[in-house]
Design a protein around this motif. Structure first.
Motif, PDB file in Angstrom:
ATOM      1  N   LYS A   1      63.828 103.528  27.962  1.00  0.00           N
ATOM      2  CA  LYS A   1      62.386 103.392  28.165  1.00  0.00           C
ATOM      3  C   LYS A   1      61.751 104.595  28.854  1.00  0.00           C
ATOM      4  O   LYS A   1      60.545 104.821  28.728  1.00  0.00           O
ATOM      5  CB  LYS A   1      62.106 102.150  29.023  1.00  0.00           C
ATOM      6  CG  LYS A   1      62.711 100.867  28.453  1.00  0.00           C
ATOM      7  CD  LYS A   1      62.662  99.735  29.469  1.00  0.00           C
ATOM      8  CE  LYS A   1      63.353  98.490  28.900  1.00  0.00           C
ATOM      9  NZ  LYS A   1      63.419  97.394  29.900  1.00  0.00           N
ATOM     10  N   LEU A   2      62.548 105.357  29.611  1.00  0.00           N
ATOM     11  CA  LEU A   2      62.007 106.437  30.440  1.00  0.00           C
ATOM     12  C   LEU A   2      62.526 107.790  29.984  1.00  0.00           C
ATOM     13  O   LEU A   2      63.618 107.901  29.422  1.00  0.00           O
ATOM     14  CB  LEU A   2      62.398 106.215  31.908  1.00  0.00           C
ATOM     15  CG  LEU A   2      62.113 104.822  32.498  1.00  0.00           C
ATOM     16  CD1 LEU A   2      62.693 104.715  33.897  1.00  0.00           C
ATOM     17  CD2 LEU A   2      60.611 104.560  32.520  1.00  0.00           C
ATOM     18  N   LYS A   3      61.746 108.826  30.273  1.00  0.00           N
ATOM     19  CA  LYS A   3      62.127 110.194  29.930  1.00  0.00           C
ATOM     20  C   LYS A   3      62.420 111.034  31.166  1.00  0.00           C
ATOM     21  O   LYS A   3      62.894 112.158  31.053  1.00  0.00           O
ATOM     22  CB  LYS A   3      61.007 110.872  29.126  1.00  0.00           C
ATOM     23  CG  LYS A   3      60.711 110.205  27.782  1.00  0.00           C
ATOM     24  CD  LYS A   3      61.909 110.252  26.853  1.00  0.00           C
ATOM     25  CE  LYS A   3      61.580 109.641  25.493  1.00  0.00           C
ATOM     26  NZ  LYS A   3      62.774 109.614  24.613  1.00  0.00           N
TER      27      LYS A   3
ATOM     28  N   PRO B   1      76.625 100.298  28.057  1.00  0.00           N
ATOM     29  CA  PRO B   1      75.820 100.854  26.949  1.00  0.00           C
ATOM     30  C   PRO B   1      75.158  99.785  26.090  1.00  0.00           C
ATOM     31  O   PRO B   1      74.027  99.977  25.619  1.00  0.00           O
ATOM     32  CB  PRO B   1      76.850 101.655  26.143  1.00  0.00           C
ATOM     33  CG  PRO B   1      77.902 102.017  27.126  1.00  0.00           C
ATOM     34  CD  PRO B   1      78.001 100.841  28.055  1.00  0.00           C
ATOM     35  N   ARG B   2      75.840  98.639  25.903  1.00  0.00           N
ATOM     36  CA  ARG B   2      75.266  97.561  25.085  1.00  0.00           C
ATOM     37  C   ARG B   2      74.131  96.850  25.809  1.00  0.00           C
ATOM     38  O   ARG B   2      73.353  96.122  25.185  1.00  0.00           O
ATOM     39  CB  ARG B   2      76.361  96.551  24.705  1.00  0.00           C
ATOM     40  CG  ARG B   2      77.467  97.141  23.855  1.00  0.00           C
ATOM     41  CD  ARG B   2      78.367  96.061  23.281  1.00  0.00           C
ATOM     42  NE  ARG B   2      79.084  95.322  24.301  1.00  0.00           N
ATOM     43  CZ  ARG B   2      80.272  95.687  24.796  1.00  0.00           C
ATOM     44  NH1 ARG B   2      80.851  96.793  24.365  1.00  0.00           N
ATOM     45  NH2 ARG B   2      80.860  94.954  25.710  1.00  0.00           N
ATOM     46  N   SER B   3      74.046  97.041  27.125  1.00  0.00           N
ATOM     47  CA  SER B   3      73.017  96.373  27.927  1.00  0.00           C
ATOM     48  C   SER B   3      71.865  97.304  28.282  1.00  0.00           C
ATOM     49  O   SER B   3      70.960  96.912  29.032  1.00  0.00           O
ATOM     50  CB  SER B   3      73.648  95.839  29.229  1.00  0.00           C
ATOM     51  OG  SER B   3      74.736  94.988  28.948  1.00  0.00           O
ATOM     52  N   LEU B   4      71.877  98.513  27.729  1.00  0.00           N
ATOM     53  CA  LEU B   4      70.890  99.524  28.120  1.00  0.00           C
ATOM     54  C   LEU B   4      69.453  99.057  27.877  1.00  0.00           C
ATOM     55  O   LEU B   4      68.554  99.320  28.683  1.00  0.00           O
ATOM     56  CB  LEU B   4      71.159 100.833  27.362  1.00  0.00           C
ATOM     57  CG  LEU B   4      70.325 102.050  27.748  1.00  0.00           C
ATOM     58  CD1 LEU B   4      70.453 102.363  29.231  1.00  0.00           C
ATOM     59  CD2 LEU B   4      70.733 103.257  26.920  1.00  0.00           C
ATOM     60  N   GLU B   5      69.217  98.341  26.780  1.00  0.00           N
ATOM     61  CA  GLU B   5      67.860  97.901  26.463  1.00  0.00           C
ATOM     62  C   GLU B   5      67.404  96.735  27.342  1.00  0.00           C
ATOM     63  O   GLU B   5      66.219  96.399  27.345  1.00  0.00           O
ATOM     64  CB  GLU B   5      67.769  97.506  24.982  1.00  0.00           C
ATOM     65  CG  GLU B   5      68.000  98.664  24.015  1.00  0.00           C
ATOM     66  CD  GLU B   5      67.034  99.818  24.256  1.00  0.00           C
ATOM     67  OE1 GLU B   5      65.836  99.547  24.511  1.00  0.00           O
ATOM     68  OE2 GLU B   5      67.473 100.984  24.213  1.00  0.00           O
ATOM     69  N   ASP B   6      68.335  96.123  28.078  1.00  0.00           N
ATOM     70  CA  ASP B   6      67.989  94.967  28.913  1.00  0.00           C
ATOM     71  C   ASP B   6      67.627  95.360  30.334  1.00  0.00           C
ATOM     72  O   ASP B   6      67.266  94.500  31.146  1.00  0.00           O
ATOM     73  CB  ASP B   6      69.154  93.972  28.950  1.00  0.00           C
ATOM     74  CG  ASP B   6      69.506  93.459  27.562  1.00  0.00           C
ATOM     75  OD1 ASP B   6      68.575  93.300  26.748  1.00  0.00           O
ATOM     76  OD2 ASP B   6      70.704  93.235  27.293  1.00  0.00           O
TER      77      ASP B   6
END
Length: 267
Positions: free
Chosen positions: A118-120, A186-191
């Motif tokens: 979500k962030l840069k 890595p699989r939880s990165l979007e959470d």
């Protein structure tokens, strides 16, 4: 006839013993090394196919998807060496198990990085953001130190990579830390808002510390370089020394840089 039979029997026996001796000698010339698949076994396979023959080294690479059996098998003599761990892990293993395994050579670092879907920029972490961190003690301490080194939090003075959440003395953005199994992160990165991910797991998720991480560990002075390990007393085995030399060779340095593009850094 008895003399002839005795002569033939002796000749056959000598031939068998010679063959067995030759087979045994051949086996002892081969260095059997246990390793986890990425990047350790890949690096060893490159050496085996491209470099070992020139050095007169026969290399047998045994892959382990789970790193836990690697030190016990080295202790028991089922392996001649292993390549998967850093010194702090080895020191803890020797202390806990009463083992006598020795570190031979640093090879590479798999740097931890802070990633976000979500962030840069790390400065964009909002108040109350959730950050996933590895839940094992070694990598949790590394993760917190990474955040502290980049001004996100402050830690109790002198705690270094032994830090836990209790050692966080400053948390101006009131971040919530979410400890997870390192392989799961890595699989939880979007959470979560951001996550600290080990280099090897980032690589498997097509993430690179060099290009995708908001911040990442530096190689210089880092105690978490992975290296070659043997049983104590085997450090000067000529086969081990040949492999150590190849692991530090310009060819392997080039292979690591080209294959992993910053997700693995030469130590």
């Amino acid at each position: 006839m008895r003399k002839l039979f005795g002569f033939v029997t002796a000749a056959v026996l000598a031939l068998v013993l010679t063959a067995c001796g030759s087979s045994s000698s051949g086996a002892s010339d081969t260095l059997k090394v246990g390793a986890t698949p990425t990047p350790h076994a890949e690096i060893l396979k490159y050496i085996s196919t491209k470099l070992a023959e020139k050095e007169g080294l026969k290399l047998e690479v045994v892959e382990f998807s789970d790193y836990v059996p690697l030190n016990p098998q080295l202790q028991e003599g089922q392996l001649d060496a292993n390549y998967f761990q850093h010194r702090p892990y080895l020191d803890e293993y020797n202390k806990e198990k009463g083992a006598k395994l020795a570190y031979v050579e640093n090879v590479h670092l798999e740097p931890l990085g802070l990633y976000s879907g979500k962030l840069k920029d790390v400065a964009a972490l909002a108040s109350g953001a959730t950050v996933a961190v590895p839940n094992d003690p070694t990598n949790l301490g590394r993760a917190l130190k990474l955040l502290a080194d980049n001004g996100v939090i402050t830690l109790k003075e002198g705690v270094g990579t032994a830090a836990t959440e209790r050692d966080v003395t400053g948390n101006p953005k009131k971040l919530t830390f979410k400890p997870l199994d390192a392989a799961q992160i890595p699989r939880s990165l979007e959470d979560v808002d951001a996550a600290v991910i080990n280099g090897n797991y980032a690589l498997e998720a097509n993430l690179s510390p060099a290009t995708d991480a908001l911040v990442a560990e530096k190689a210089e002075g880092n105690p978490y370089a992975n290296g070659l390990v043997v049983a104590e007393g085997k450090e000067n085995d000529p086969r081990v020394q040949k492999l150590a030399k190849l692991l530090k060779s310009p060819e392997v340095k080039k292979f690591i840089e080209e294959a992993y593009k910053g997700a693995v850094i030469v130590a």
